[in-house]
Write a protein that holds these residues in place. Sequence first.
Motif, PDB file in Angstrom:
ATOM      1  N   ILE A   5       0.852  -1.186   0.000  1.00 28.06           N
ATOM      2  CA  ILE A   5       0.000   0.000   0.000  1.00 28.06           C
ATOM      3  C   ILE A   5       0.888   1.236   0.000  1.00 28.06           C
ATOM      4  CG2 ILE A   5      -1.621   1.302   1.436  1.00 28.06           C
ATOM      5  CD1 ILE A   5      -2.863  -1.423   2.105  1.00 28.06           C
ATOM      6  N   ARG A   6       0.573   2.158  -0.893  1.00 26.78           N
ATOM      7  CA  ARG A   6       1.373   3.385  -0.958  1.00 26.78           C
ATOM      8  C   ARG A   6       1.238   4.166   0.342  1.00 26.78           C
ATOM      9  NH1 ARG A   6      -0.809   4.689  -6.199  1.00 26.78           N
ATOM     10  NH2 ARG A   6      -2.047   6.254  -5.141  1.00 26.78           N
ATOM     11  N   THR A 261      -2.058  -6.339 -11.811  1.00 27.36           N
ATOM     12  CA  THR A 261      -1.790  -4.944 -11.442  1.00 27.36           C
ATOM     13  C   THR A 261      -2.724  -3.974 -12.163  1.00 27.36           C
ATOM     14  OG1 THR A 261      -0.176  -4.707 -13.205  1.00 27.36           O
ATOM     15  CG2 THR A 261       0.671  -5.423 -11.078  1.00 27.36           C
ATOM     16  N   LYS A 262      -3.848  -4.487 -12.630  1.00 24.23           N
ATOM     17  CA  LYS A 262      -4.775  -3.620 -13.375  1.00 24.23           C
ATOM     18  C   LYS A 262      -6.058  -3.392 -12.590  1.00 24.23           C
ATOM     19  CE  LYS A 262      -3.609  -4.201 -18.202  1.00 24.23           C
ATOM     20  NZ  LYS A 262      -2.267  -4.806 -18.070  1.00 24.23           N
ATOM     21  N   SER A 263      -6.575  -2.178 -12.691  1.00 23.45           N
ATOM     22  CA  SER A 263      -7.867  -1.877 -12.068  1.00 23.45           C
ATOM     23  C   SER A 263      -8.988  -2.422 -12.958  1.00 23.45           C
ATOM     24  CB  SER A 263      -8.029  -0.369 -11.910  1.00 23.45           C
ATOM     25  OG  SER A 263      -8.143   0.238 -13.181  1.00 23.45           O
ATOM     26  N   GLU A 266      -9.284  -0.477 -16.109  1.00 20.23           N
ATOM     27  CA  GLU A 266      -8.292  -0.786 -17.140  1.00 20.23           C
ATOM     28  C   GLU A 266      -8.595  -2.125 -17.812  1.00 20.23           C
ATOM     29  OE1 GLU A 266      -4.328   1.458 -15.394  1.00 20.23           O
ATOM     30  OE2 GLU A 266      -5.032  -0.348 -14.385  1.00 20.23           O
TER      31      GLU A 266
ATOM     32  N   ASN B 124      -4.463   4.382 -11.739  1.00 20.33           N
ATOM     33  CA  ASN B 124      -3.431   3.412 -11.390  1.00 20.33           C
ATOM     34  C   ASN B 124      -3.475   3.175  -9.890  1.00 20.33           C
ATOM     35  OD1 ASN B 124      -1.238   1.809 -11.309  1.00 20.33           O
ATOM     36  ND2 ASN B 124       0.237   3.404 -11.903  1.00 20.33           N
ATOM     37  N   MET B 125      -4.585   2.632  -9.441  1.00 19.23           N
ATOM     38  CA  MET B 125      -4.858   2.670  -8.014  1.00 19.23           C
ATOM     39  C   MET B 125      -5.023   1.282  -7.422  1.00 19.23           C
ATOM     40  SD  MET B 125      -7.411   5.768  -7.535  1.00 19.23           S
ATOM     41  CE  MET B 125      -6.464   6.728  -6.394  1.00 19.23           C
ATOM     42  N   VAL B 126      -4.590   0.265  -8.158  1.00 22.19           N
ATOM     43  CA  VAL B 126      -4.885  -1.098  -7.733  1.00 22.19           C
ATOM     44  C   VAL B 126      -4.359  -1.375  -6.334  1.00 22.19           C
ATOM     45  CG1 VAL B 126      -4.575  -3.524  -8.315  1.00 22.19           C
ATOM     46  CG2 VAL B 126      -4.876  -1.849 -10.113  1.00 22.19           C
ATOM     47  N   SER B 128      -4.006   0.819  -3.911  1.00 24.90           N
ATOM     48  CA  SER B 128      -4.403   1.801  -2.903  1.00 24.90           C
ATOM     49  C   SER B 128      -5.478   1.223  -1.991  1.00 24.90           C
ATOM     50  CB  SER B 128      -4.931   3.062  -3.571  1.00 24.90           C
ATOM     51  OG  SER B 128      -6.203   2.816  -4.141  1.00 24.90           O
TER      52      SER B 128
END
Lengths: 282, 282
Positions: A5-6, A261-263, A266, B124-126, B128
């Motif tokens: 998580i960022r 890694t795609k939402s 996307e 690009n929030m996967v 988060s």
Amino acid sequence: MSSEIRPPLPTSARTVFFVSDGTGITAETFGHAVLTQFELRFRQIRLPFVDTLDKAYDAARRINDAHNSDGQRPIVFSTLVKSDLSDVIRKSQGMHMDLIQTFVAPLEQELGVKSTHTIGRSHNMVDSEEYKNRIEAINFSLAHDDGQSHKNLAAADVILVGVSRSGKTPTSLYLAMQYGIKAANYPLIPDDFERNKLPSSLPPFRGKIFGLTITPERLSEIRHERRAGSKYASIENCRYEVNEAELMMKREGIRWLSSTTKSIEEIATTILQEIKPNRREY
Amino acid sequence: MSSEIRPPLPTSARTVFFVSDGTGITAETFGHAVLTQFELRFRQIRLPFVDTLDKAYDAARRINDAHNSDGQRPIVFSTLVKSDLSDVIRKSQGMHMDLIQTFVAPLEQELGVKSTHTIGRSHNMVDSEEYKNRIEAINFSLAHDDGQSHKNLAAADVILVGVSRSGKTPTSLYLAMQYGIKAANYPLIPDDFERNKLPSSLPPFRGKIFGLTITPERLSEIRHERRAGSKYASIENCRYEVNEAELMMKREGIRWLSSTTKSIEEIATTILQEIKPNRREY
């Protein structure tokens, strides 16, 4: 690891307002796209259904109050079609990004026609064909989730396949809700791998089948959240299933992508580019 | 009659392009809001994932081709964060509405910080927290659709109630997908009316219950599409159910709205204003 998580961004003292005569979804979607260009978090307030002068004055008051308490002027994204409402907001103490007026006036000139200035027009679509299609697509996608029904697959626009928890369900629902696409989805399960065949109702519809895959590591993580410690979630089993599913998709000539890694936005966009359902152009 | 379909609008000879370095959803949502101010239909083409110079030149070529074949210049809505890509589109023969550059530059000045110019950042929030919440909410709403589960209702942000086919399911899924709101939903059925009580698992959670109602005429129409000629769909039965459901909601002090002429976006926005789930401000 893809699930890190960022760290949270620093918080700005500014308040951001989204002001709209309709739901505010357009103002908010657009405002987010602009604000994510800055490494800051903002306190965000949505003010929907601002469709009278009284409500516009109320909104202006809230903007001014935020200015006073923050000590900095708020940022205001607005989609107000009527210019008298927009004027009230422009005279408030916020920095006003007027999304409609900025683009509608040049378009009127380009097209040589006047705009209709209809409040909430873009969301006032309950009676339109497009809205009915969306609701119908949501019902279709729910009824055809997770291989629940083989009926009426000819009516599907897209059929998603992939191992359990590879992202099929949220993607199907998103396609339906956002685009009115009827998306069925079928799990690929160990039975299919042993038989070495696609689920039996699918081959006639090969042209609209699209596959989702995922790394075994991420899959195992997701499955452990649902059934901790199970064989189903074990990394060995996830490796086996993902490998078999990818072999099957290759052999059957099914297009696929990795959802790791795609939402869902996307994934949905890529599927539409690849499958090109009849009713839209991409 | 609320189910009348508007006559189609006259079609413009113009093509509209939505050009984005990400999914194009923001450009398209915003472009639609602007275009619906005009009484015209446009041919629409979305060009997503334009994230290299090569792809930008390709996009510019398609815009120029449309100009040649339409005989009128296309309208282009773009959300390209990198200015070199945006420059290529600006030099094409379209009328360019540059959504990012128009607003980012003034914001940089206002905030006193530079923007990050990160391509596709907003989608690009996967990894988060927000994205995880959305996926979790979709799973929750599916598991708690149509009264399927009474487990873990304490975790719900909202619990929708209403007669069958009043719009609860699409609204729940929309709340989950768009806002990460965990929305359970329960049908109010003749058994409940005879017992004269809410479904037994609901009363402890009264503060987060919201009701949907609908006119008996519209309900009967919708139900006839599903089960033509049934007692379930008959106008008499629909009148009975709607009347009983509204009486029950009044008696129980449940807030409600009529979904008859409202889109799921409008219903969801109103619910959020009324219920005010903890995690967001409205």
